[in-house]
Write an enzyme that holds these catalytic residues in place. Sequence first.
Site, PDB file in Angstrom:
ATOM      1  N   ASP A 289      -4.873   8.372  11.196  1.00  0.00           N
ATOM      2  CA  ASP A 289      -3.367   8.122  11.408  1.00  0.00           C
ATOM      3  C   ASP A 289      -2.964   8.692  12.882  1.00  0.00           C
ATOM      4  O   ASP A 289      -2.997   9.742  13.455  1.00  0.00           O
ATOM      5  CB  ASP A 289      -2.562   8.569  10.427  1.00  0.00           C
ATOM      6  CG  ASP A 289      -2.801   7.523   9.217  1.00  0.00           C
ATOM      7  OD1 ASP A 289      -2.750   6.461   9.329  1.00  0.00           O
ATOM      8  OD2 ASP A 289      -3.368   8.326   8.259  1.00  0.00           O
TER       9      ASP A 289
ATOM     10  N   GLU B 159       0.921  -1.190  -0.123  1.00  0.00           N
ATOM     11  CA  GLU B 159      -0.176  -0.098   0.160  1.00  0.00           C
ATOM     12  C   GLU B 159       0.803   1.338   0.086  1.00  0.00           C
ATOM     13  O   GLU B 159       1.774   1.359   0.983  1.00  0.00           O
ATOM     14  CB  GLU B 159      -0.828   0.047   1.095  1.00  0.00           C
ATOM     15  CG  GLU B 159      -2.132  -1.109   1.063  1.00  0.00           C
ATOM     16  CD  GLU B 159      -2.704  -1.313   2.562  1.00  0.00           C
ATOM     17  OE1 GLU B 159      -2.744  -0.454   3.261  1.00  0.00           O
ATOM     18  OE2 GLU B 159      -2.965  -2.320   2.662  1.00  0.00           O
TER      19      GLU B 159
END
Lengths: 396, 258
Positions: free
Chosen positions: B57, B46
Amino acid sequence: MNYEVNKKGFYGEYGGAFIPEMLYPNVRELQHHYLTILKDNDFQQEFRKLLKDYVGRPTPLYYAKRLSDYYKTQVYLKREDLTHTGAHKINNTIGQIIIARRLGKTRIIAETGAGQHGVATATVCALMGLKCVVYMGKLDVERQAPNVLRMKMLGAEVVPVYSGNMTLKDATNEAIRDWINNPVDTHYIIGSVVGPHPYPDLVTRLQSIISEEIRWQLKEQTGNENPDYIIACVGGGSNAAGAFYHYLDNEDVKLIAVEAGGKGIDSGESAATMVTGRPGILHGCRSMLMQTDDGQIIEPYSLSAGLDYPGIGPIHSYLYKIGRAVFENATDEEALTAAYRLTRLEGIIPALESAHALAFLDKYTFKPEDVVIINLSGRGDKDMATYIKYMEEIKD
Amino acid sequence: MNRINKLFQQKQGNILSVYCTAGYPLLDSTAFIIKALAKAGADMIEIGIPFSDPMADGPVIQKSSDRALKNGMTLNLLFEQLIDLRKEVTIPLIMMGYLNPVMQFGMENFCLRCSEAGIDGVILPDLPLDLYLEEYKSVFAKYHLKFVFLISPQTAENRIRLIDKVSNGFIYMVSASSTTGVRKGFSTAQIDYFERIDNMKLRNPRLIGFGISSHDTFSVACRYAQGAIIGSAFVKALHGVGDPEEKIRKFCHRILKK
Ligand SMILES: Cc1ncc(COP(=O)(O)O)c(C=O)c1O
């Protein structure tokens, strides 16, 4: 014209709920319940009673005689500065804390810039006995020290945020991350008309008490409920949305939103989203946004921490697009000058954010008979250090 | 056949997918890292598109995004860096990022450039499912890109069924209600969730991501899904001095215990 969000939370092309799956259940729960709760009789009774007995509403609509004489027009101040905790922010937090309790939440999180929303959240959490965590950019922790102390005294945990520019945008990111990590027991009280649907609509409705009161107060004082102008400052846009709301359908009432021009629009250091931004997605909604060509968010600048936000509520992007509201801006210096002017002419020290709305009086010539309402969103206690620093430089 | 479908057809378990932030640690690290990962045994990669405000995140990926942006990474540059990669790398590649940079680039243009670079799938966590179905499904299909959806422990069963129905690559199972980041092990609640989803007998294969950092967590995840995704732990492993290729080789070996 329709000024309400559609089912999916859009005002025209602006709004929506652009959130990762981890937030979906929380946001969905709110979307499902907020209108039912807002319309519920018990909610309304509790909300209204607290606004009256605890917040001190209705706030006065004050005809500012000396200010009116100075500007040769009719200036009225909507005194949100006189609410408990000193800004309009508490209208929203009172409403949302009741909703949070109804949804069975036991922990409250919030972001704050100037600290006014943080204080308003910490206050209602103390009132209801709920745990409170407030995220605040490290820079704002420093420039709004009195509010940090207030939040702490109120029992809230204040978490300084070190990412990005260490201001409101970053505090909002961190609050969203907290919510992702605590999806079950926690309610996120967003402080402005931003974020994923239903927040922009929810906060607008809760703040709409401002224009609801203006209507009857102005009618009582002048015989006419409609002013010629309503002027409000905009960071995310909650005080402006609240002050505009009940007048949106009446096009005779001109709506003026004043953004933070910082060091000047062309300086590259401002928070004037409408002039320097274009549509984009941040914090779960599509709206005007200060960003680079590559879609990276630009760190805004304003001397006033409460206006230091790179986006703006989707309702405002929509009002701008269809031309229902005019978006102006005032620089740090213009706001400081306006703050001193109000203080010296009326004995009212405004919040630096609200001073941006006042500064518009210097930028436009109103007719003597014009009725001009300024939404005085907050008081200046928190800004004393800034004001004193500039005391020497303000001449008149 | 799309490389993602092919991978899951050929390999039913222990699939290792690794996330790296494009432009981190150096502006031109990305192609090198991808090649090294493929060589070291990663099954899929990814490629993270850095964003200034990555709301899902944790600190490690936030910092790597900041660094990548400071290094000067942009989508345009990333596509340029990837253009010759397919001559050397055959494993599936996925682009992962937040919606705003992609929207500013233009969704169709983004998909076109992805397909030119030989990208197989896209993950945009803040693109809502309904908007995907209404507006973007056909664009992804046109460029033969698999759109990958996330599910979390809080995702309702009927929604998981819907996501399973509209997916045709794999489902990204977020291991906990959390942002990305390294955690020690799995709680019993997490194991219950892995089991619950496994028992749903979804038609799509699943990869478990978020919080996987070691051989142990990788192995446990692989017991309940076809494989796992490692992000923060890998980004962290790139820190510091030393031969990067060696670091990457060691990292994959540590996870896979070869
Ligand atoms: C007194 C005051 N006015 C205005 C604002 C800006 O917020 P909004 O644009 O949501 O009204 C703030 C934010 O902190 C504030 O404290």
